[in-house]
Scaffold this active site. Structure first.
Site, PDB file in Angstrom:
ATOM      1  N   ARG A 113       5.533   4.525  -3.174  1.00 46.56           N
ATOM      2  CA  ARG A 113       5.870   5.152  -2.127  1.00 46.56           C
ATOM      3  C   ARG A 113       7.483   5.375  -2.252  1.00 46.56           C
ATOM      4  NH1 ARG A 113       4.032   1.723   1.621  1.00 46.56           N
ATOM      5  NH2 ARG A 113       5.809   0.681   2.147  1.00 46.56           N
ATOM      6  N   TYR A 262       0.797  10.580  -6.595  1.00 49.07           N
ATOM      7  CA  TYR A 262       0.665   9.180  -6.606  1.00 49.07           C
ATOM      8  C   TYR A 262       0.507   8.693  -4.795  1.00 49.07           C
ATOM      9  CZ  TYR A 262       0.160   4.291  -6.963  1.00 49.07           C
ATOM     10  OH  TYR A 262      -0.285   2.903  -6.994  1.00 49.07           O
ATOM     11  N   LYS A 271      -0.702   7.198   5.148  1.00 48.43           N
ATOM     12  CA  LYS A 271       0.666   7.047   5.870  1.00 48.43           C
ATOM     13  C   LYS A 271       1.161   8.169   6.632  1.00 48.43           C
ATOM     14  CE  LYS A 271       0.583   2.922   4.099  1.00 48.43           C
ATOM     15  NZ  LYS A 271      -0.126   1.708   4.485  1.00 48.43           N
ATOM     16  N   HIS A 291      -0.048   0.179  11.740  1.00 51.92           N
ATOM     17  CA  HIS A 291      -0.029  -0.222  10.533  1.00 51.92           C
ATOM     18  C   HIS A 291      -1.027  -1.756  10.444  1.00 51.92           C
ATOM     19  CE1 HIS A 291       1.939  -1.654   6.295  1.00 51.92           C
ATOM     20  NE2 HIS A 291       0.505  -0.783   6.202  1.00 51.92           N
ATOM     21  N   SER A 313       3.223  -3.837   3.536  1.00 51.04           N
ATOM     22  CA  SER A 313       2.379  -3.792   2.581  1.00 51.04           C
ATOM     23  C   SER A 313       2.311  -4.607   1.806  1.00 51.04           C
ATOM     24  CB  SER A 313       2.760  -2.345   2.006  1.00 51.04           C
ATOM     25  OG  SER A 313       2.486  -1.004   2.819  1.00 51.04           O
ATOM     26  N   CYS A 315       1.224  -7.852   1.728  1.00 47.26           N
ATOM     27  CA  CYS A 315       1.361  -9.047   2.346  1.00 47.26           C
ATOM     28  C   CYS A 315       0.025  -9.726   2.726  1.00 47.26           C
ATOM     29  CB  CYS A 315       2.278  -9.053   3.677  1.00 47.26           C
ATOM     30  SG  CYS A 315       4.094  -8.912   3.128  1.00 47.26           S
ATOM     31  N   ASP A 338      -6.074  -1.219   6.942  1.00 48.14           N
ATOM     32  CA  ASP A 338      -4.661  -1.133   6.747  1.00 48.14           C
ATOM     33  C   ASP A 338      -4.105  -0.149   8.052  1.00 48.14           C
ATOM     34  OD1 ASP A 338      -2.247  -0.686   4.920  1.00 48.14           O
ATOM     35  OD2 ASP A 338      -2.893   1.619   4.863  1.00 48.14           O
ATOM     36  N   ARG A 433      -3.374   0.246  -7.962  1.00 50.38           N
ATOM     37  CA  ARG A 433      -4.085   0.329  -6.946  1.00 50.38           C
ATOM     38  C   ARG A 433      -5.832   0.455  -7.116  1.00 50.38           C
ATOM     39  NH1 ARG A 433      -1.844   0.079  -1.581  1.00 50.38           N
ATOM     40  NH2 ARG A 433       0.383  -0.048  -1.894  1.00 50.38           N
TER      41      ARG A 433
END
Length: 651
Positions: A113, A262, A271, A291, A313, A315, A338, A433
């Site tokens: 990101r 990506y 997002k 989030h 993210s 975590c 998410d 991912r």
């Protein structure tokens, strides 16, 4: 800024790109009658789209100048065709060890990101970001003026899709037709994006039927590499990292992304829509776009509660959302891992939906030990990106060492054959991912697609805090809970550009995703606390990552986290199991169920609240607020910080 016509080009011979035994799409050639010449509509019927959708497509086709137009229907045959097209082009490799799974390797310059290249564009800068203290760089979002935005677009988008196909992706965030859902139309020149958006959203012809004449979020994406290219793309992955920009224009409900193929940079429903534009829509309409994961937990007596949780993210959101409880008689079911959209219903009950349809999870660290349900989910119909490949057609990443036979040969994400740990570089990119359909998860909650949403009993914040922060504590009230969310801090992870183990401020785990001024965001949260008709959930903070002086984790985590969820549920039920401290309620001694733990724990260390640590924490938070939100911080949050500091001083 708009080009007036498109270059002539012959339609692509799609049939020649198909592989044996793959169904061919029914392709229908058309020519746009709106002044755009020689653009072949190779799939779908533009004339049947509603006027606003058709107008949007035509406007961007004039600008981007694709050779072909493909209106996606979301069918299996379309998906098979696109995957095999990408295989022919060298963008993806099949993984024969699994059913319909594929591996993509990106250009190494396009792996994360890009927060520094992500902007909101509004007429007034203060609508988007707080004004920081003089001499301080703001970290709560990036703003670009409309004139600078238009200039940036003018340098990028005209002609950017020459030689390529523009795919039209109609998609719904949330169950199709739900009053809590929103619809988007994404235009992209990447078949990889189409394949992943089909997994991550409810995509296809049905969405167009539901849309009618309603408004939709406009999403434009290009890899930024018109054909023919001057040099071959690395890993057959077209991108333009030197020109990458991800831009949001809230006044138009529009997202424009250029240069990256990506993840969240290109899957614009994620997002960009669900959080940045979503949070603006939520503020405007009186709800919350967050989030957060959503899970349901059922105790041995059959009583079920739903909990939402916000972690930065990488975590552990996905691990918690798919938890396998170690406590006997407990069951956890997943609604989402998410993103969470929440509204209070007519009875004052907060209800949540997962606007997504798939999981875009971080692969490294995922294993049968840490998250067996995720591993079972990704055995079919999954697109892997930047993981390593085994010689027998499987996948590998850091964390799968114990599950992979020693004689298996591994090719790293960078193409290094016979990879071994001794090379000193990871086999998979740290932010590699898996993109898998949520419905394949063996513990999806029966109500995960309920258009009304699920009732929320508790809100949990958390992050990676190796020192000082206890395993669990509860806010005193809603206002204090909003402060806890605002003061969140966590170790940086590989999901973004940041390097190292620096502790970063990440309020509400939303720092990269705020669609508007953080101070106004806090006021929006606080506003619910003054509404007497609402059943406000209790708010908690967790920390699975505390370490001892030998750098060893104090808590085993994973399935054992069900013990923390059990305590949360009992608190929601009003049980007197909380001990008041300076920072909130922690479990009274003996009230958290530690029986049968996989390893012994030092409860005293787990729940200790070191005075000096928390005095320093207050200073760090005060410094952050005074530097980043000096003018826009709500007075209630400042008051909560002062109260915390006073309580800590009196410990």
């Amino acid at each position: 800024m708009l080009a007036t016509s498109l270059k002539e080009s012959a339609p692509i011979d799609y049939g020649s790109l198909l592989v044996k035994n793959v169904p061919q799409l029914s392709l229908k050639s058309q020519v746009l009658q709106s002044g755009i010449r020689n653009l072949s509509v190779v799939h779908g019927d533009l004339s049947r789209l509603n006027e606003s959708v058709r107008s949007y497509i035509e406007e961007k086709a004039r600008l981007c100048q694709p050779d072909n137009l493909h209106i996606c229907d979301g069918s299996e045959s379309e998906n098979d065709y696109l995957l095999n097209l990408m295989m022919k082009q060298g963008m993806v490799t099949p993984l024969p060890k699994y059913e319909n799974c594929w591996l993509a390797r990106t250009d190494p310059a396009d792996v994360a990101r890009v927060e520094s290249l992500t902007f909101m564009s509004t007429p007034n800068k203060s609508d988007t970001v707080p004004t920081p203290k003089e001499g301080i760089k703001g970290t709560l979002g990036n703003w670009l003026s409309p004139s600078d935005m238009e200039k940036a677009f003018g340098e990028r988008f005209p002609g950017c899709m020459k030689g390529r196909t523009m795919y039209v992706i109609p998609f719904s965030m949330g169950p199709i037709g739900s009053p809590l859902s929103k619809i988007g139309i994404q235009l992209t020149d990447s078949p990889y994006v189409v394949a992943c958006m089909r997994i991550m959203t409810r995509m296809g012809a049905t969405v167009l039927k539901v849309l009618g004449n309603d408004e939709f979020v406009k999403c434009l994406h290009s890899v930024g590499q018109p054909l023919p290219t001057k040099k071959p793309p690395i890993n057959n992955w077209p991108c333009n990292p030197q020109k990458t920009i991800i831009a949001h224009i809230p006044d138009n409900s529009e997202i424009c992304s250029f240069g990256s193929g990506y993840g969240g940079n290109s899957l614009l429903g994620k997002k960009c829509f669900a959080l940045r534009i979503g949070s603006i829509l939520a503020k405007r309409e009186g709800w919350l776009a967050e989030h957060m994961l959503i899970l349901g937990i059922t105790n041995p007596q059959g009583v079920k509660k739903y909990i939402v949780a916000a972690f930065p993210s990488a975590c552990g959101k996905t691990n918690l959302a798919m938890l396998t409880p170690t406590l006997p008689g407990y069951k956890v079911e997943c609604v989402g891992d998410d993103i969470c959209w929440m509204r209070f219903d007519e009875n004052g009950q907060l209800r949540a939906i997962n606007p997504e349809y798939g999981f875009f999870g971080v692969a490294p660290g995922t294993s049968m030990k840490t998250n067996p349900n995720a591993m079972l989910t990704i055995q079919k119909n999954t697109v892997f990106t930047n993981v390593a490949e085994t010689h027998d057609g499987g996948v590998f990443w850091e964390g799968l060492e114990e599950e992979t036979p020693s004689n298996v040969k591994i090719t790293s994400w960078l193409g290094m054959e016979n990879w071994t740990p001794e090379v000193g570089k990871p086999s998979a990119h740290p932010n590699s991912r898996f993109c898998a359909p949520a419905k394949q998860c063996p513990i999806m909650d029966p109500a995960w697609e309920d258009p009304k949403g699920v009732p929320v009993s508790a809100i949990v914040f958390g992050g990676r805090r190796p020192k000082g922060v206890p395993l669990i504590y509860e806010a005193f009230n809603w206002r204090h809970g909003v402060f806890i969310g605002a003061a969140m801090r966590s170790e940086a992870t590989a999901a973004a550009e940041h390097k190292g183990k620096v502790i970063m401020h990440d309020p509400f785990a939303m720092r990269p995703f705020f669609g508007y001024n953080f101070g106004n965001y806090l006021n929006h949260w606080l506003s619910f606390g003054s509404n007497q008709g609402l059943k406000l959930p209790r708010i908690f903070h967790v920390n699975w990552f505390r370490k001892d002086e030998n750098n060893k984790f104090l808590w085993p985590g994973f399935g054992e986290n069900s013990r923390v969820l059990d305590w949360i549920c009992r608190r929601v039920d009003g049980e007197d199991i909380g001990q008041k401290t300076a920072i909130g309620y922690i479990p009274k001694e003996g009230t958290m169920n530690f029986s049968g733990l996989s390893e012994s724990v030092d409860a005293k260390a787990l729940f200790s609240i070191p005075k000096e640590f928390w005095l320093q924490e207050c200073k760090e938070v005060e410094k952050y607020f005074s530097e980043q939100v000096p003018h826009d911080l709500p007075k209630e949050i400042k008051e909560e910080l002062n109260l915390l500091e006073e309580r800590v001083k009196n410990m």
